[in-house]
Scaffold this active site. Structure first.
Site, short mmCIF file in Angstrom:
data_model
loop_
_atom_site.label_atom_id
_atom_site.label_comp_id
_atom_site.label_asym_id
_atom_site.label_seq_id
_atom_site.Cartn_x
_atom_site.Cartn_y
_atom_site.Cartn_z
N CYS A 97 2.00 -49.39 40.56
CA CYS A 97 2.33 -48.14 41.23
C CYS A 97 1.06 -47.37 41.58
CB CYS A 97 3.20 -47.28 40.33
SG CYS A 97 4.69 -48.10 39.73
N ARG A 111 -1.62 -52.74 45.99
CA ARG A 111 -1.22 -52.81 44.58
C ARG A 111 0.20 -53.34 44.41
NH1 ARG A 111 -4.64 -49.57 41.29
NH2 ARG A 111 -3.02 -49.37 39.72
N TRP A 131 6.70 -49.48 41.96
CA TRP A 131 7.21 -50.84 41.73
C TRP A 131 8.23 -50.70 40.62
CZ3 TRP A 131 5.23 -55.52 43.98
CH2 TRP A 131 5.86 -56.66 43.52
N ASN A 175 2.86 -43.19 36.74
CA ASN A 175 2.59 -44.62 36.58
C ASN A 175 2.73 -44.96 35.10
OD1 ASN A 175 1.94 -44.76 39.26
ND2 ASN A 175 -0.24 -45.15 38.96
N GLY A 176 3.26 -46.14 34.81
CA GLY A 176 3.39 -46.57 33.43
C GLY A 176 4.83 -46.73 33.00
N GLU A 228 -12.23 -76.07 33.47
CA GLU A 228 -12.55 -75.01 34.44
C GLU A 228 -14.06 -74.93 34.66
OE1 GLU A 228 -12.36 -71.70 37.03
OE2 GLU A 228 -11.01 -73.36 36.54
N LYS A 245 -15.92 -75.46 38.29
CA LYS A 245 -16.82 -74.49 38.90
C LYS A 245 -18.15 -75.16 39.29
CE LYS A 245 -14.36 -70.99 39.11
NZ LYS A 245 -13.32 -71.97 39.46
N GLU A 260 -17.64 -77.45 42.27
CA GLU A 260 -17.28 -76.69 43.47
C GLU A 260 -18.50 -76.14 44.19
OE1 GLU A 260 -13.07 -74.38 43.37
OE2 GLU A 260 -14.45 -73.82 41.77
N HIS A 301 -13.47 -92.98 23.26
CA HIS A 301 -12.49 -93.75 24.02
C HIS A 301 -12.94 -93.94 25.47
CE1 HIS A 301 -9.55 -93.69 20.74
NE2 HIS A 301 -10.00 -92.46 20.51
N LYS A 309 -10.56 -70.70 50.71
CA LYS A 309 -10.14 -69.77 49.65
C LYS A 309 -8.65 -69.92 49.36
CE LYS A 309 -10.57 -66.54 46.63
NZ LYS A 309 -11.19 -66.89 45.36
#
Length: 611
Positions: free
Chosen positions: A2, A27, A76, A101-102, A484, A488, A491, A507, A606
């Site tokens: 929100c 948002r 929201w 908000n919240g 990951e 990176k 990439e 192994h 992207k």
């Protein structure tokens, strides 16, 4: 998700408020509203609309809505469906208006007491409870708006960012912050309020960031802030209004900028989703509570970096929530015979929300017998969000670097929140949840500490300048983080990098180890540390060169075959997020040494919008 905007000036502020809402559209929201105090009549003119901000702009134009003081909001839905009546601002007896908000956890008991006191409710929201409580505190006219808000917030449990106005005190706004960000925008003989400085960047470049527990009175020419009943001063921060998210600022590359934005991104992502002691599950949507009660297992589908986030969350879901979890690559998911077990939640993870394979998997899954679909995404308007039953947004802002960094750690933080929410259904005690939430609250600071390793990592990156291959190792929950890290590096530096569970060395992968093959390992201080050390000894014995990112409490020692980089100690549950940071920095610095295009690596896009 929100958004709040407020303004007090000698000019009509309706245009400022509406422009502020447009700037907050990123948002995510499902309705919007604006309340203005009419200068001559002191009447509150409240206009609301379901859907895009443009619908509100059109409605406000027809109403000829004007005023010198006002508040506005994008909502929201968390309590009550997206309807005009549930949209903010909410009012009490046409005297007091509020935007919020919240999530207020104890609103039902407060609401029932107000009803017994004669208050009539026109909405399904928790926010209407707040505005009636403020009205009740002001009923006899002897209590100021500031004191009424202060009295009210002491009754609230949960998270809130509030902006309140009262037609009997037409020269001030009152704001309060607890778990949901707010800033005061400082102008010349006019002042502003917002949940995000971006909303009011068109009218000021000077901002006062309210701290947790602050309450403030904002007038035409000044503002005052209190904390725990005492007046306080907060510094004014100047932010050049011409700085945009699509500019690198002082950073050489977008990727480096986005790596260093992670403490703020994580704070923004957690704000409004956790209170002092618990996760606020309403942040997942209006139907979340009912849906989560039915969940017995989770199916996660994603691609690339998001897939690694899903693999990490499998460990959390199975250890914290004690429910089974399966993680699939989106591009393969729909090309096999899927057996959906009863009570399964289908979760998709995507930075853009437009990844073709993930979207196709979602559409395929909707034909199956899943309880519901949940999207974890960074783009509120994306197809993935629109087509899912539930969603929760990573508040990472625009991510320009092709190699995802801040979106990844934001995804992990929300997946941990999901595990905690589901764990309530499987026996998680409030005391344990409070401990997990307190640990989560430390995350931005821990990531900030991890970023301080950049200079040390830059030095060791020079040793990768002539390397063509590398091996990443991790055990348990750190194996996806090793994957990951390898992704990176390949990439953006084009060095061939693979990741293995450290226990798999014997192994096969051990055959690759020699003095020319750097081996990167992540070593948190967990139950598998002893086994990991034994695996790393196997590398040293074969002449391999080790680079070990180790929890500083281990006291791991560097030697001729091993370079140790100490990572700040952190709670076990946060290890995957914190240890991801040095691996991001390693890939960046190695790419700089190699001279590659960091932000736009060859052959990659992207958002992968084709299969």
């Amino acid at each position: 998700m929100c958004g709040i905007v407020g303004a007090i000036a000698e000019r009509n502020v309706s245009g400022i408020l509406l422009e502020g809402l447009k700037r907050l559209e990123y948002r995510g929201y499902d309705s919007a509203g604006i309340a203005l105090l009419q200068q001559n009549t002191n009447r509150i003119d409240n206009v609301r609309a379901v859907g895009k901000v443009q619908k509100l702009i059109d409605a406000a134009g027809k109403n000829k809505t004007k005023g010198n003081i006002g508040i506005a909001h994008t909502r929201w839905a968390t309590h009550g469906k997206p309807t005009v009546s549930n949209a903010h601002p909410h009012t009490s007896y046409d005297q007091i208006a509020i935007v919020h908000n919240g999530i207020i956890e104890n609103f039902e008991s407060l609401r029932n007491k107000l009803i017994s006191d004669g208050y009539q409710f026109r909405t399904e929201t928790d926010t209407e409870t707040i505005v009636h409580l403020i009205h009740q505190a002001r009923k006899d006219g002897k209590v100021s708006l500031l004191d009424a808000v202060n009295k009210t917030v002491k009754k609230l449990h949960g998270a809130y960012g509030l902006c309140v106005m009262d037609n009997t005190q037409p020269n001030e706004l009152v704001v309060a912050r607890s778990g949901s960000p707010l800033v005061i925008g400082v102008g010349i003989d006019e002042n502003f309020v917002a949940s995000d400085p971006l909303a009011i960047g068109q009218v000021t470049d000077r901002f006062v960031y309210l701290e947790e527990g602050d309450i403030a009175r904002v007038g035409l020419v000044n503002y005052e802030i209190w904390h725990d009943g005492k007046p306080v001063k907060r510094p004014i921060t100047t932010v050049r209004s011409n700085l945009k998210a699509a500019e690198k600022g002082d950073y050489k590359h977008f990727m480096l900028k986005e790596i260093h934005e992670q403490p703020r991104v994580l704070q923004d992502t957690l704000d409004g989703r956790i209170s002092e002691n618990k996760v606020l599950e309403e942040a997942f949507g209006v139907k979340a509570n009912t849906i989560f009660d039915k969940i017995q297992r989770v199916q996660i589908v994603a691609c690339g970096t998001s897939f690694h986030a899903g693999q990490v969350s499998k460990y959390w879901l199975e250890s914290v929530a004690t429910i089974p979890c399966q993680v699939d690559i989106a591009s393969d998911y729909r090309y096999r015979d899927i057996i959906v077990q009863p009570g399964t939640l289908f979760v998709t993870i995507s930075q853009s929300g437009e990844t073709a394979d993930t979207l196709a998997a979602l559409r395929y899954a909707k034909k199956k017998r899943y309880v519901a679909t949940l999207a974890i995404c960074n783009v509120a308007t994306s197809s993935l969000v629109r087509e899912s039953d539930l969603c929760i947004l990573t508040m990472a802002g625009q991510e320009i670097g092709v190699a995802s960094t801040k979106a990844f750690t934001a995804q992990l933080s929300l997946l941990l929140i999901l595990a905690i929410v589901l764990a309530r259904r499987t026996g998680l005690k409030p005391k344990k949840e409070a401990k997990l939430v307190k640990d989560l609250a430390k995350l931005p600071d821990l990531v900030e500490q991890a970023l301080s390793l950049s200079k040390e990592i830059k030095k060791i990156s020079k040793q990768f300048s002539d390397k063509q291959h590398s091996l990443f190792l991790g055990r348990g929950i750190q194996y996806p983080i090793a994957k990951e890290g390898a992704l990176k590096l390949k990439e953006i530096s084009y060095i061939h990098a693979e990741a293995y569970p450290a226990g798999e060395l014997k192994h096969g992968p051990l055959a690759l180890v020699d003095s020319k093959m750097p081996v990167i390992a992540v070593a948190p201080n967990d139950d598998l540390l002893g086994k990991l050390k034994a695996n790393l000894s196997e590398v040293s014995a074969r002449g391999g060169k080790l680079y070990v990112f180790a929890d500083e409490s281990i006291k791991y020692q560097s030697d001729k075959s091993c370079r140790v980089i100490n990572v700040p100690s952190c709670p076990d549950i946060l290890d995957p997020i914190v240890f991801a940071i040095p691996l991001q920095l390693l890939s960046y610095h190695v790419a700089i040494i190699k001279g590659t295009d960091v932000d736009h690596p060859r052959n990659l896009a992207k958002s992968v919008t084709v299969e």
